[in-house]
Motif scaffolding. Structure first.
Motif, PDB file in Angstrom:
ATOM      1  N   SER A  89      -4.235  -3.201  -8.520  1.00 16.22           N
ATOM      2  CA  SER A  89      -2.801  -3.129  -8.233  1.00 16.22           C
ATOM      3  C   SER A  89      -2.459  -3.887  -6.955  1.00 16.22           C
ATOM      4  CB  SER A  89      -2.352  -1.677  -8.107  1.00 16.22           C
ATOM      5  OG  SER A  89      -2.603  -0.976  -9.280  1.00 16.22           O
TER       6      SER A  89
ATOM      7  N   LEU B   3      -6.365   1.026  -8.088  1.00 15.55           N
ATOM      8  CA  LEU B   3      -5.730   0.622  -6.833  1.00 15.55           C
ATOM      9  C   LEU B   3      -6.119  -0.784  -6.381  1.00 15.55           C
ATOM     10  CD1 LEU B   3      -3.773   1.521  -4.644  1.00 15.55           C
ATOM     11  CD2 LEU B   3      -5.698   2.490  -3.418  1.00 15.55           C
TER      12      LEU B   3
ATOM     13  N   LEU C  33       2.363   1.898  -3.472  1.00 14.94           N
ATOM     14  CA  LEU C  33       1.370   2.370  -4.429  1.00 14.94           C
ATOM     15  C   LEU C  33       0.965   3.820  -4.158  1.00 14.94           C
ATOM     16  CD1 LEU C  33      -0.809  -0.840  -4.785  1.00 14.94           C
ATOM     17  CD2 LEU C  33       0.842   0.082  -6.422  1.00 14.94           C
ATOM     18  N   ARG C  34       0.944   4.214  -2.897  1.00 15.24           N
ATOM     19  CA  ARG C  34       0.649   5.621  -2.578  1.00 15.24           C
ATOM     20  C   ARG C  34       1.795   6.531  -3.029  1.00 15.24           C
ATOM     21  NH1 ARG C  34      -1.499   3.650   2.367  1.00 15.24           N
ATOM     22  NH2 ARG C  34       0.458   4.145   3.393  1.00 15.24           N
TER      23      ARG C  34
ATOM     24  N   PRO D 103       0.815  -1.227   0.000  1.00 18.25           N
ATOM     25  CA  PRO D 103       0.000   0.000   0.000  1.00 18.25           C
ATOM     26  C   PRO D 103       0.852   1.283   0.000  1.00 18.25           C
ATOM     27  CG  PRO D 103      -0.857  -1.567   1.591  1.00 18.25           C
ATOM     28  CD  PRO D 103       0.468  -2.089   1.122  1.00 18.25           C
TER      29      PRO D 103
ATOM     30  N   THR E  59      -0.791   5.917  -7.427  1.00 20.25           N
ATOM     31  CA  THR E  59      -1.629   5.018  -8.210  1.00 20.25           C
ATOM     32  C   THR E  59      -3.054   5.548  -8.214  1.00 20.25           C
ATOM     33  OG1 THR E  59      -0.247   3.160  -7.529  1.00 20.25           O
ATOM     34  CG2 THR E  59      -2.416   2.629  -8.422  1.00 20.25           C
TER      35      THR E  59
ATOM     36  N   ALA F 111      -7.013   5.881  -8.067  1.00 17.30           N
ATOM     37  CA  ALA F 111      -7.956   5.151  -7.204  1.00 17.30           C
ATOM     38  C   ALA F 111      -8.703   4.057  -7.958  1.00 17.30           C
ATOM     39  CB  ALA F 111      -8.947   6.127  -6.586  1.00 17.30           C
TER      40      ALA F 111
END
Length: 75
Positions: free
Chosen positions: A64, A61, A51-52, A48, A56, A58
């Motif tokens: 992903s 997400l 990805l933040r 997480p 990435t 929404a």
């Protein structure tokens, strides 16, 4: 891991030192398993955050997260 372990194993094999060949193989496999477990835990823990950091979108997400959980779970 593979190349370094292979060199050590080959040296013992060439010296006909069966005991050290077996010990080296076991050590190499154990080290690979430990590294895989550590990489999996670290990877799964930081998905997480990673990805933040890369912003990435929404809408992708959830896909992903699922992709990386499968990816890191397979290491």
């Amino acid at each position: 891991m593979g190349a370094g372990g292979g060199i050590i194993i080959s040296r013992y094999y060439g010296a006909n030192d069966r005991e050290n060949v077996v010990n080296s193989i076991h050590s190499n496999v154990l080290f690979a398993v430990i590294c895989s477990v550590v990489a999996t835990v670290i990877g799964l823990s930081f998905i997480p955050l990673m990805l933040r950091i890369i912003d990435t979108p929404a809408e992708v997400l959830p896909y992903s997260l699922q992709y990386f959980r499968i990816y890191f779970g397979g290491i």
